[in-house]
Design a protein around this motif. Structure first.
Motif, PDB file in Angstrom:
ATOM      1  N   SER A 165       0.831  -1.209   0.000  1.00  0.00           N
ATOM      2  CA  SER A 165       0.000   0.000   0.000  1.00  0.00           C
ATOM      3  C   SER A 165       0.865   1.259   0.000  1.00  0.00           C
ATOM      4  N   VAL A 166       1.882   1.270   0.857  1.00  0.00           N
ATOM      5  CA  VAL A 166       2.746   2.453   0.927  1.00  0.00           C
ATOM      6  C   VAL A 166       3.536   2.602  -0.371  1.00  0.00           C
ATOM      7  N   LEU A 167       4.070   1.497  -0.910  1.00  0.00           N
ATOM      8  CA  LEU A 167       4.811   1.582  -2.176  1.00  0.00           C
ATOM      9  C   LEU A 167       3.916   2.076  -3.304  1.00  0.00           C
ATOM     10  N   SER A 168       2.673   1.659  -3.300  1.00  0.00           N
ATOM     11  CA  SER A 168       1.726   2.133  -4.312  1.00  0.00           C
ATOM     12  C   SER A 168       1.496   3.633  -4.172  1.00  0.00           C
ATOM     13  N   ARG A 169       1.358   4.107  -2.941  1.00  0.00           N
ATOM     14  CA  ARG A 169       1.170   5.544  -2.704  1.00  0.00           C
ATOM     15  C   ARG A 169       2.419   6.328  -3.090  1.00  0.00           C
TER      16      ARG A 169
END
Length: 77
Positions: A9-13
């Motif tokens: 999720s953080v990498l996607s953001r």
């Protein structure tokens, strides 16, 4: 590469935020942030499994990108 839902999720953001960075010269701040993302993705891939350190690094990079975007205003594409 196996990543935790939180790290994914953080990498996607982070990836979404990088897309908002202006194109810059090789030595610009925005170019450095892009290189930092590529290096982080490489470390995640090599780790083989998520770690708290990688999640913290991804969140830190997201914060740096957000601060840069806030300081420089909206990107014009």
């Amino acid at each position: 590469m196996t990543t935790s839902p939180d790290l994914r999720s953080v990498l996607s953001r982070v990836t979404d935020a990088v897309e908002n960075l202006p194109c810059g010269a090789e030595h610009s701040c925005s170019a450095q942030l892009r290189r930092d993302l590529f290096a982080l993705r490489e470390r995640v891939s090599r780790a083989g499994r998520p770690t708290g350190d990688l999640l913290a690094e991804a969140e830190g990079l997201l914060g740096r990108i957000s601060e840069y975007l806030a300081a420089t205003g909206p990107a014009v594409h």
